[in-house]
Design a protein around this motif. Structure first.
Motif, PDB file in Angstrom:
ATOM      1  N   GLY A 181       0.766  -1.247   0.000  1.00 19.68           N
ATOM      2  CA  GLY A 181       0.000   0.000   0.000  1.00 19.68           C
ATOM      3  C   GLY A 181       0.789   1.285   0.000  1.00 19.68           C
ATOM      4  N   VAL A 182       2.100   1.227  -0.270  1.00 20.24           N
ATOM      5  CA  VAL A 182       2.887   2.465  -0.286  1.00 20.24           C
ATOM      6  C   VAL A 182       2.369   3.436  -1.350  1.00 20.24           C
ATOM      7  CG1 VAL A 182       5.183   3.438  -0.690  1.00 20.24           C
ATOM      8  CG2 VAL A 182       4.946   1.354   0.648  1.00 20.24           C
ATOM      9  N   GLU A 183       1.755   2.891  -2.396  1.00 22.15           N
ATOM     10  CA  GLU A 183       1.241   3.756  -3.469  1.00 22.15           C
ATOM     11  C   GLU A 183       0.163   4.712  -2.961  1.00 22.15           C
ATOM     12  OE1 GLU A 183      -1.184  -0.092  -3.583  1.00 22.15           O
ATOM     13  OE2 GLU A 183       0.925   0.483  -3.299  1.00 22.15           O
ATOM     14  N   HIS A 184      -0.575   4.315  -1.924  1.00 26.90           N
ATOM     15  CA  HIS A 184      -1.604   5.205  -1.372  1.00 26.90           C
ATOM     16  C   HIS A 184      -0.956   6.432  -0.730  1.00 26.90           C
ATOM     17  CE1 HIS A 184      -4.393   2.047  -2.229  1.00 26.90           C
ATOM     18  NE2 HIS A 184      -3.918   1.238  -1.303  1.00 26.90           N
ATOM     19  N   VAL A 215      -5.526  11.512   6.057  1.00 23.18           N
ATOM     20  CA  VAL A 215      -5.360  10.507   7.106  1.00 23.18           C
ATOM     21  C   VAL A 215      -5.419   9.119   6.476  1.00 23.18           C
ATOM     22  CG1 VAL A 215      -6.320   9.540   9.228  1.00 23.18           C
ATOM     23  CG2 VAL A 215      -6.371  12.016   8.848  1.00 23.18           C
ATOM     24  N   LEU A 216      -4.339   8.339   6.647  1.00 25.60           N
ATOM     25  CA  LEU A 216      -4.248   7.009   6.063  1.00 25.60           C
ATOM     26  C   LEU A 216      -4.046   5.973   7.169  1.00 25.60           C
ATOM     27  CD1 LEU A 216      -3.342   9.040   3.738  1.00 25.60           C
ATOM     28  CD2 LEU A 216      -2.092   7.095   2.773  1.00 25.60           C
ATOM     29  N   PRO A 217      -4.962   5.021   7.325  1.00 27.41           N
ATOM     30  CA  PRO A 217      -4.749   3.962   8.324  1.00 27.41           C
ATOM     31  C   PRO A 217      -3.479   3.175   8.016  1.00 27.41           C
ATOM     32  CG  PRO A 217      -7.038   3.999   7.608  1.00 27.41           C
ATOM     33  CD  PRO A 217      -6.288   4.911   6.685  1.00 27.41           C
ATOM     34  N   PHE A 218      -2.781   2.792   9.082  1.00 30.37           N
ATOM     35  CA  PHE A 218      -1.491   2.108   8.964  1.00 30.37           C
ATOM     36  C   PHE A 218      -1.471   0.922   9.909  1.00 30.37           C
ATOM     37  CE2 PHE A 218       2.627   1.282  10.821  1.00 30.37           C
ATOM     38  CZ  PHE A 218       3.493   1.238   9.743  1.00 30.37           C
ATOM     39  N   TYR A 219      -0.889  -0.190   9.466  1.00 32.24           N
ATOM     40  CA  TYR A 219      -0.826  -1.360  10.343  1.00 32.24           C
ATOM     41  C   TYR A 219       0.423  -2.177  10.058  1.00 32.24           C
ATOM     42  CZ  TYR A 219      -2.379  -5.287  13.162  1.00 32.24           C
ATOM     43  OH  TYR A 219      -2.473  -6.246  14.141  1.00 32.24           O
ATOM     44  N   GLU A 229       1.344  -2.454   6.197  1.00 31.18           N
ATOM     45  CA  GLU A 229       0.365  -2.054   5.176  1.00 31.18           C
ATOM     46  C   GLU A 229      -0.121  -0.633   5.421  1.00 31.18           C
ATOM     47  OE1 GLU A 229      -3.809  -3.498   3.054  1.00 31.18           O
ATOM     48  OE2 GLU A 229      -2.949  -4.676   4.703  1.00 31.18           O
ATOM     49  N   ILE A 230      -0.163   0.159   4.356  1.00 26.44           N
ATOM     50  CA  ILE A 230      -0.758   1.496   4.374  1.00 26.44           C
ATOM     51  C   ILE A 230      -2.032   1.431   3.551  1.00 26.44           C
ATOM     52  CG2 ILE A 230      -0.453   3.923   3.789  1.00 26.44           C
ATOM     53  CD1 ILE A 230       2.576   3.441   3.951  1.00 26.44           C
ATOM     54  N   MET A 231      -3.138   1.875   4.110  1.00 28.70           N
ATOM     55  CA  MET A 231      -4.435   1.802   3.443  1.00 28.70           C
ATOM     56  C   MET A 231      -4.787   3.139   2.786  1.00 28.70           C
ATOM     57  SD  MET A 231      -5.719  -0.344   6.626  1.00 28.70           S
ATOM     58  CE  MET A 231      -4.267  -1.299   7.088  1.00 28.70           C
TER      59      MET A 231
END
Length: 308
Positions: free
Chosen positions: A112-115, A236-240, A253-255
């Motif tokens: 998800g780095v592209e997000h 704001v991007l959720p991150f896990y 993962e970056i959402m």
């Protein structure tokens, strides 16, 4: 903003010698294969569970409050597994601080780095909306392999630990901002930087609203994400990040950015934020920091504690 770790001869004071001995031991253990580290960590976590009465009771109480639908046997199994994962997190941290880049890359998967890049390409700042999952330190280190960000942190009261955490975290971050320095965070976001942010712990009554968190209807929750997103003109991007089930590596993962955030008001945003937090935590319940007294602040200051 903190951009370097400051060492002084004061850190050699005899009162720190035992701590430095522990640091030396950890540096040696850092050289072990990851699978060996995880076995040691699980044993350490089991030992801590049997000895740490207060924190042990806190974890049990949090699980009972959040998941009343679980059977007692299910919660007990989750509680024991959580302490094993907490012991493993000791090695997650030392690996994040001391592994070489090549060793980090050998054990990481990034999604998800592209997000994030899409937002940065639009010359906007990124707020990585994270939770206190146990391998969080490794998540920052992994992200640093492709795009170092700005870490938000709490300065440590112990001078040696402050030096170590700053030095370790600057291996993956451009700089560190104390968690109360809102002005610096906003400045970074307006410069299209990536800033870490967490809102899943109890930070007290100031700037908090009382909203649902899992099965608890009135958990004190800060609303800083709304403020940061507005003032910083950021997304704001959720991150896990989690430790893989085979204990042989980590997945970060970056959402995609949250739509229409900030929304109508900070309470609505905070409720939405807690829903995101619940979704992230539920991806791997044993790897969440259940030892924190998440519900210590009550709506009524004179009301009974949920931990008695």
């Amino acid at each position: 903003m903190v951009e370097s770790a400051q060492f002084s001869n004061h850190l050699y004071h005899p009162k720190y010698w035992l701590l430095w001995f522990g640091v030396g031991l950890m540096r040696l253990l850092c050289m072990l294969p990851l699978s060996w580290q995880m076995r040691l960590g699980a044993g350490l976590g089991t030992l801590v569970r049997k000895l740490a009465g207060g924190r042990s009771n806190t974890a049990k109480r949090n699980l009972a409050l959040c998941f009343p639908e679980m059977s007692e046997a299910e919660r007990e199994a989750l509680y024991k597994r959580n302490f094993e994962e907490t012991g493993k997190a000791v090695f997650d941290t030392i690996n994040a601080w001391w592994w070489s880049d090549s060793r980090v890359q050998k054990h990481m998967t990034i999604k998800g780095v592209e997000h994030m890049q899409q937002v940065l390409d639009g010359e906007q700042g990124v707020i990585l909306f994270a939770v206190h999952c146990l391998p969080l330190e490794m998540g920052a280190r992994i992200l640093g392999q492709c795009h170092p960000g700005i870490g938000v942190y709490r300065p440590h009261n112990n001078a040696v630990m402050e030096y170590l955490q700053v030095k370790g975290r600057l291996r993956s971050n451009k700089g560190l901002v104390p968690k109360r320095d809102l002005r610096q965070m906003v400045r970074c976001l307006r410069n299209a930087e990536v800033v870490w942010y967490t809102a899943d712990q109890d930070f007290g009554r100031s700037s908090a609203v009382f909203i649902p968190f899992f099965a608890v209807p009135d958990a004190a929750t800060i609303t800083g994400a709304t403020t940061l997103a507005k003032l910083g003109k950021a997304k704001v991007l959720p991150f896990y990040v989690e430790r893989n089930s085979d204990d042989k590596g980590y997945t970060m993962e970056i959402m995609p950015a949250l739509d229409n955030f900030p929304g109508e008001n900070e309470i609505t945003d905070a409720i939405r934020g807690n829903q995101v937090v619940e979704t992230l935590i539920s991806r791997n319940l044993p790897q969440y920091m259940w030892l924190h007294r998440r519900f210590k602040t009550r709506p009524d200051p004179k009301g009974p504690s949920l931990y008695k």
